[in-house]
Design an enzyme around this catalytic site. Structure first.
Site, PDB file in Angstrom:
ATOM      1  N   HIS A   1      42.157  39.027  29.570  1.00  0.00           N
ATOM      2  CA  HIS A   1      41.543  39.127  31.203  1.00  0.00           C
ATOM      3  C   HIS A   1      40.021  39.346  31.443  1.00  0.00           C
ATOM      4  CE1 HIS A   1      43.217  43.132  30.199  1.00  0.00           C
ATOM      5  NE2 HIS A   1      42.673  43.447  31.294  1.00  0.00           N
TER       6      HIS A   1
ATOM      7  N   HIS B   1      37.386  40.921  34.245  1.00  0.00           N
ATOM      8  CA  HIS B   1      37.412  41.887  35.449  1.00  0.00           C
ATOM      9  C   HIS B   1      36.077  41.440  36.158  1.00  0.00           C
ATOM     10  CE1 HIS B   1      40.112  45.321  34.192  1.00  0.00           C
ATOM     11  NE2 HIS B   1      39.844  44.830  33.133  1.00  0.00           N
TER      12      HIS B   1
END
Length: 131
Positions: free
Chosen positions: A95, A97
């Site tokens: 992922h 951010h």
């Protein structure tokens, strides 16, 4: 990965998506508007992503930036990723951010991500966030 919380997101949690990626607001945001962008395929880290997945992620990051500009009018952004437990990764689904930044949200923002910002919402088990 049925045990991965990112693989089990509800459709209602999705902010934006494309064919290979999806984006959603972080449940424990560092700042107002903190979003995570992930590949739909379960990958432990972004070094495992195909070129097509990387392009998809980056295109979605650009769409998220535009959406955050409309909703929150931030003055800047920090983008980052944690790869591996030693780097602070706690959810082992790749992922990115996207953290909106606002004038005055820290006393001296120089150094960007090199400085730890007090969390907007405390991370579970961490009291009031990083010190």
């Amino acid at each position: 990965m049925s045990q991965c919380i990112f693989c089990r997101l509800e459709k209602t949690e999705i902010l934006l998506e494309n064919e290979l990626s999806k984006a959603f607001f972080d449940r424990y945001p560092v700042n107002v508007g903190h979003v995570l962008v992930i590949p739909k395929r379960h990958l432990t880290n972004l070094f495992e992503a195909s070129l097509e997945e990387m392009i998809s992620l980056w295109k979605l990051c650009e769409e998220v930036k535009e959406e955050l500009n409309k909703r929150f009018q931030p003055d800047g952004f920090n983008l980052g990723m944690n790869i591996g437990a030693a780097a602070g990764q706690t959810i082992f689904h790749a992922h990115v951010h996207i953290i909106p930044r606002y004038q005055g949200d820290v006393k001296d923002p120089r150094g960007g991500i090199r400085k730890i910002k007090q969390s907007h919402v405390p991370y579970p088990g961490e009291g009031e966030g990083p010190t």
